[in-house]
Design a protein around this motif. Structure first.
Motif, mmCIF file in Angstrom:
data_model
loop_
_atom_site.group_PDB
_atom_site.id
_atom_site.type_symbol
_atom_site.label_atom_id
_atom_site.label_comp_id
_atom_site.label_asym_id
_atom_site.label_seq_id
_atom_site.Cartn_x
_atom_site.Cartn_y
_atom_site.Cartn_z
ATOM 1 N N ALA A 163 -28.117 -64.212 11.193
ATOM 2 C CA ALA A 163 -29.034 -64.461 10.080
ATOM 3 C C ALA A 163 -29.396 -63.136 9.401
ATOM 4 C CB ALA A 163 -30.293 -65.181 10.562
ATOM 5 N N GLY A 164 -29.607 -62.090 10.214
ATOM 6 C CA GLY A 164 -29.932 -60.775 9.654
ATOM 7 C C GLY A 164 -28.806 -60.223 8.800
ATOM 8 N N LEU A 165 -27.568 -60.645 9.113
ATOM 9 C CA LEU A 165 -26.420 -60.185 8.333
ATOM 10 C C LEU A 165 -26.216 -61.035 7.084
ATOM 11 C CD1 LEU A 165 -23.979 -59.524 11.298
ATOM 12 C CD2 LEU A 165 -25.050 -57.796 9.862
ATOM 13 N N GLY A 166 -27.110 -62.023 6.900
ATOM 14 C CA GLY A 166 -27.065 -62.793 5.671
ATOM 15 C C GLY A 166 -26.464 -64.179 5.801
ATOM 16 N N ALA A 167 -26.177 -64.617 7.027
ATOM 17 C CA ALA A 167 -25.567 -65.932 7.192
ATOM 18 C C ALA A 167 -26.638 -67.017 7.109
ATOM 19 C CB ALA A 167 -24.850 -66.014 8.537
ATOM 20 N N GLY A 168 -26.410 -68.007 6.277
ATOM 21 C CA GLY A 168 -27.327 -69.134 6.151
ATOM 22 C C GLY A 168 -27.269 -70.005 7.398
ATOM 23 N N PRO B 75 -34.907 -65.100 7.432
ATOM 24 C CA PRO B 75 -34.271 -63.810 7.726
ATOM 25 C C PRO B 75 -33.026 -63.559 6.883
ATOM 26 C CG PRO B 75 -34.945 -64.870 9.756
ATOM 27 C CD PRO B 75 -35.243 -65.846 8.646
ATOM 28 N N GLU B 76 -32.191 -64.601 6.675
ATOM 29 C CA GLU B 76 -30.932 -64.372 5.958
ATOM 30 C C GLU B 76 -31.151 -64.127 4.469
ATOM 31 O OE1 GLU B 76 -31.794 -67.245 7.380
ATOM 32 O OE2 GLU B 76 -31.161 -68.976 6.195
ATOM 33 N N ILE B 80 -32.274 -57.672 5.204
ATOM 34 C CA ILE B 80 -32.757 -56.682 6.166
ATOM 35 C C ILE B 80 -31.984 -56.913 7.461
ATOM 36 C CG2 ILE B 80 -34.694 -56.002 7.626
ATOM 37 C CD1 ILE B 80 -36.547 -56.640 5.357
ATOM 38 N N THR B 81 -31.386 -55.852 7.993
ATOM 39 C CA THR B 81 -30.593 -55.992 9.209
ATOM 40 C C THR B 81 -31.248 -55.198 10.330
ATOM 41 O OG1 THR B 81 -28.609 -56.246 7.888
ATOM 42 C CG2 THR B 81 -28.298 -55.706 10.179
ATOM 43 N N ALA B 150 -23.827 -53.677 10.979
ATOM 44 C CA ALA B 150 -25.148 -53.692 10.338
ATOM 45 C C ALA B 150 -25.066 -53.100 8.932
ATOM 46 C CB ALA B 150 -26.156 -52.922 11.182
ATOM 47 N N SER B 153 -23.016 -54.967 5.932
ATOM 48 C CA SER B 153 -23.649 -56.081 5.220
ATOM 49 C C SER B 153 -24.522 -55.547 4.068
ATOM 50 C CB SER B 153 -24.485 -56.929 6.174
ATOM 51 O OG SER B 153 -25.609 -56.215 6.620
#
Lengths: 262, 355
Positions: A163-168, B75-76, B80-81, B150, B153
């Protein structure tokens, strides 16, 4: 560590209790007629029905059970405990009681069965679909527990990273959660199919015992020893077939669990 | 595309209350220091959107990330990673697929995500491990892939939670310099949680010290090491801390007293701790302010550190140490005299201790 000798006596008796009946079963099989017994029309019909319904029940369990397992694994602790208990009940319930419960729900005079029959004239019990439902009822807990266990062990940290890497959420589910619980899904599927193949009690009550429609292998075996249906030799041959498939499944699960690299 | 990160967070989690207000200028790094359980990781989790704010606000550049009751980005959606001490690589994907995961999630097609991943493998000096699975990589290699993943992305802010803590010394050095280079090159706004003042020195231009869920000190790395004002920061910066009571301009403790110069009024006979730089403590075999019995002697790079039971320690050159005892290196149990100037001892009221 050395054990007291007297411990080996009950241990050996216990092992005999588990192994000797199987030896007995195999000793009754005539190797010369085994193949023809197994492929007699009656036996073949039961075999085919068992495989088809078992496969259908397993698919139903996968489609419904995997989402259920994921929901339980990611639910708040207390809610998860409650739902997990509900899922476990059919696992320990005598299958006969399960069959009775299914009849009470979906039988022609049942809770859902009566309105369904009045509207559509369709009655579920004593159909092949009923076999599938009975099998799914007893087999799904195996799948849910196996998948849920894997998910809980793997935890949520990989999902949080994704999720932090942008995955929904959908991408996290399909790319991370599902692949990570694949070992559990595979083990659960095998256990589920095995349980469906051996299902007897719930099927007998809810689906009946009509050859070619609802008479699966366990029912055919039982019927044969009541003096009707397929011959007792055919019944024995089917019993050995079920035994072999059980042995293959146990061996398969073992090598898997011991495989160090996943 | 550096962004300023502002986080004024109030989080209540499992009975723990964190209240912290931090502000990181675009492209800069803020170091967060503090003892275990101070709330450092909770602060990062609140910024990343893993835990919910009770009150407060988090913004990144012009974007509002969270304001309780109004906005809460998942979060997505935050860009922010978080990178912590465990690499947490996806075990079912190769190194290259791990790195490509972020770009793929942000809409790159397979080919361009793969090219980004290959680029990053070069940068982290693992160009030939593209198809390796995580379990085939060493811990240091895994952490390098995690760092590449990290940054690939392209986060607008990078949260680092002791990313070197689990590495052996050699890998830690390599990854430290790698991170320094990449943070500077990408000008990524970052928050670094660390136990190590050297890390704060290397990257951060500001640092905050958390204790029990509160910011107790907000300063520059230089300020932190030059004149620490708290027990924890003093220990971090290599100062020694002497517990005692404040009595007529002295920190008096069991076995002696050293003079001090307070920067705020202190209650007579109240509990205090004195912060002293070991380098400022003079050692003699014959005379001084307090007589001590050595409880520890350590030698490092030509300097000798002499520890005592009260916490007071002296640090001096090897030759000086030998002279102070008259011919041999001091050993544990030796009785020596320590002295220190009043100007060099900072006494602070100890609110956590009652006498």
């Amino acid at each position: 560590m050395s054990l007291p000798r007297s411990l080996y006596v009950p241990a050996l008796v216990g092992l005999s209790l588990l192994v000797l009946p199987i030896v007995g079963l195999i000793s009754r099989v005539d190797p010369d007629t085994f193949w023809s017994d197994l492929t007699s029309p009656g036996a073949l019909a039961a075999l085919r029905l068992s495989l088809v319904t078992g496969a259908c029940a397993t698919i139903v369990c996968l489609v419904l059970g995997v989402p259920l397992a994921i929901v339980i694994a990611r639910a708040p602790r207390r809610a998860a405990a409650i739902v997990r208990t509900l899922v476990l009940v059919p696992l320990v319930l005598p299958p006969m009681v399960g069959g009775l419960a299914l009849l009470a729900l979906a039988g022609r005079s049942g809770l859902l069965g009566r309105p369904l029959f009045e509207i559509s004239g369709f009655s579920l019990p004593y159909t092949t679909a009923a076999v599938v439902i009975a099998q799914a009822f007893v087999a799904m807990p195996f799948l849910v527990i196996a998948v849920e266990g894997t998910l809980r062990t793997s935890g949520t940290s990989h999902e949080q990273v994704a999720a932090g890497l942008g995955a929904g959420r959908w991408r996290v589910l399909t790319r991370i959660t599902l692949p990570l619980c694949l070992p559990g899904v595979a083990a659960g599927t095998v256990l589920c199919f095995a349980r469906a193949l051996g299902e007897f009690g719930a099927t007998a009550l809810f689906a009946g015992n009509a050859p070619g429609v609802t008479q699966t292998m366990p029912l055919a075996i039982y019927t044969a020893f009541n003096g009707v249906g397929v011959t007792q030799d055919s019944a024995l041959a089917m019993a050995v077939l079920l035994l072999v498939s059980a042995a293959v499944i146990v061996a398969g699960l073992r090598t898997w669990r011991e495989d160090p690299v996943r | 595309m550096s962004r300023r990160l502002r986080a004024d967070v109030d989080v209540i989690r499992d009975g723990f209350h964190l209240q912290a207000d931090v502000d990181v200028a675009a492209g800069r790094c803020l170091a967060v220091l503090g003892p275990n359980g101070a709330g450092k990781s909770t602060l990062l989790a609140a910024i990343a959107g893993i835990v919910r704010l009770h009150e407060g606000v988090v913004t990144l550049g012009e974007r509002m990330l969270e304001r309780p009751g109004q906005v809460r980005l998942r979060p997505e959606q935050r860009h922010i990673t978080l990178l912590d001490q465990k690499p947490r690589l996806f075990p079912h994907l190769t190194a290259a697929q791990n790195i490509a995961f972020g770009p793929r999630s942000r809409g790159h097609d397979r080919g361009s995500a793969r090219r980004i991943a290959i680029d990053w493998l070069e940068r982290v000096e693992l160009p030939d491990r593209a198809d390796a699975r995580p379990h085939e990589l060493s811990g240091g290699q895994q952490q390098r892939i995690a760092l590449a993943r990290a940054l690939a992305s392209e986060p607008e802010a990078l949260l680092l939670d002791e990313p070197f803590a689990a590495l052996d010394t050699e890998s830690a050095v390599a990854i430290r310099s790698l991170l320094a280079v990449e943070l500077a090159r990408t000008a990524t706004t970052s928050v670094l949680v660390t136990h190590d003042v050297a890390d704060a020195w290397q990257w951060a231009d500001r640092c905050v010290v958390l204790e029990a869920g509160q910011v107790i000190e907000e300063t520059t790395p230089a300020g932190l090491t030059a004149r620490p004002r708290h027990r924890f920061t003093a220990a971090l910066a290599g100062f020694c801390v002497v517990d005692g009571t404040w009595s007529n301009g002295h920190v008096r403790y069991d076995g002696g007293a050293i003079p001090g110069t307070a920067d705020a009024p202190l209650a007579q006979d109240g509990p205090v701790f004195g912060i002293v730089a070991p380098r400022d403590v003079r050692v003699s075999a014959r005379s001084g302010q307090v007589q001590v019995s050595l409880t520890g002697v350590s030698v490092r790079a030509g300097t000798v550190r002499l520890e005592t039971a009260s916490g007071l320690a002296a640090e001096l050159g090897f030759d000086e140490a030998v002279q102070s005892t008259g011919g041999a290196l001091p050993v544990i149990g030796d009785r020596l005299w320590f002295s220190v100037d009043a100007m060099r001892v900072l006494p602070r009221a100890d609110v956590n201790r009652c006498m």
